[in-house]
Design a protein around this motif. Structure first.
Motif, mmCIF file in Angstrom:
data_model
loop_
_atom_site.group_PDB
_atom_site.id
_atom_site.type_symbol
_atom_site.label_atom_id
_atom_site.label_comp_id
_atom_site.label_asym_id
_atom_site.label_seq_id
_atom_site.Cartn_x
_atom_site.Cartn_y
_atom_site.Cartn_z
ATOM 1 N N ILE A 86 6.339 5.783 18.174
ATOM 2 C CA ILE A 86 6.766 6.912 19.005
ATOM 3 C C ILE A 86 8.295 6.965 19.075
ATOM 4 N N TYR A 87 8.930 5.801 19.270
ATOM 5 C CA TYR A 87 10.402 5.777 19.279
ATOM 6 C C TYR A 87 10.964 6.305 17.965
ATOM 7 N N LYS A 88 10.394 5.861 16.849
ATOM 8 C CA LYS A 88 10.868 6.310 15.529
ATOM 9 C C LYS A 88 10.683 7.814 15.360
ATOM 10 N N LEU A 89 9.574 8.322 15.867
ATOM 11 C CA LEU A 89 9.323 9.764 15.789
ATOM 12 C C LEU A 89 10.461 10.530 16.458
ATOM 13 N N PHE A 90 10.810 10.143 17.680
ATOM 14 C CA PHE A 90 11.886 10.835 18.396
ATOM 15 C C PHE A 90 13.228 10.660 17.700
ATOM 16 N N GLU A 91 13.462 9.489 17.143
ATOM 17 C CA GLU A 91 14.733 9.239 16.461
ATOM 18 C C GLU A 91 14.866 10.044 15.175
#
Length: 179
Positions: A86-91
């Motif tokens: 999820i963090y990677k998605l937003f980044e």
């Protein structure tokens, strides 16, 4: 990545099988059609997640005159990997519509970290468009092309402003737990 986040987030809620997740995604609104999610894509991602050890088959349901159903569960490794995905998605996303599956799963992440990521994205967006505005003001165009240049400029700046407004709105809603 979005499909894998969707699968992991559904399996964290309980064991399930691919066809059922696709059915849930298509009712009552056919999100599967809007996103282009086919059964083969879904099964591919289930297989990929299983090979990485993020999910595992926990049961095989046999039904007469039907193919066997593999029921999957999320593994401990999968539980740890879901927030990272999820963090990677937003980044890595540039458009808010690409963040939707992450927004649906904010309960699995640190909201402050997501806000920090979005604020950084907003700042870069503003800096980029300020540079474009400065460059555009120095542009020399002959009169025959001025109408086209004005249209492209107005459209682009309008879209940039809209993105800026929605990023600000998104940040505020996440900070105030309105999502």
């Amino acid at each position: 990545m979005s499909i894998q986040i969707y699968i992991l987030s559904k399996l964290i809620e309980g064991n399930n099988y691919p066809y059922e997740l696709k059915r849930q995604l298509s009712e009552p609104i056919p999100f599967d059609e809007y996103t282009g999610l086919t059964e083969s894509k879904l099964y591919y991602h289930f297989d990929s997640l299983a090979k990485k050890g993020l999910i595992e088959v926990v049961e095989i349901v046999k039904e007469e005159h039907r193919p066997d159903k593999q029921v999957f569960a999320i593994t401990e490794k999968g539980r740890k990997e879901l927030p990272e995905k999820i963090y990677k998605l937003f980044e890595n996303t540039t458009e808010i519509n690409e963040m939707m599956v992450g927004l649906v799963n904010l309960k699995h992440v640190d909201r402050d970290r997501i806000v920090d990521t979005l604020e950084e994205k907003l700042q870069k967006h503003k800096e980029k468009w300020e540079l474009i505005r400065e460059s555009a003001s120095q542009l020399k165009v002959d009169d025959s092309k001025q109408g086209l240049v004005d249209f492209i400029s107005d459209y682009s700046l309008s879209k940039a402003k809209q993105t800026e407004q929605w990023l600000e709105e998104l940040i505020e809603r996440i900070q105030n737990h309105k999502m």
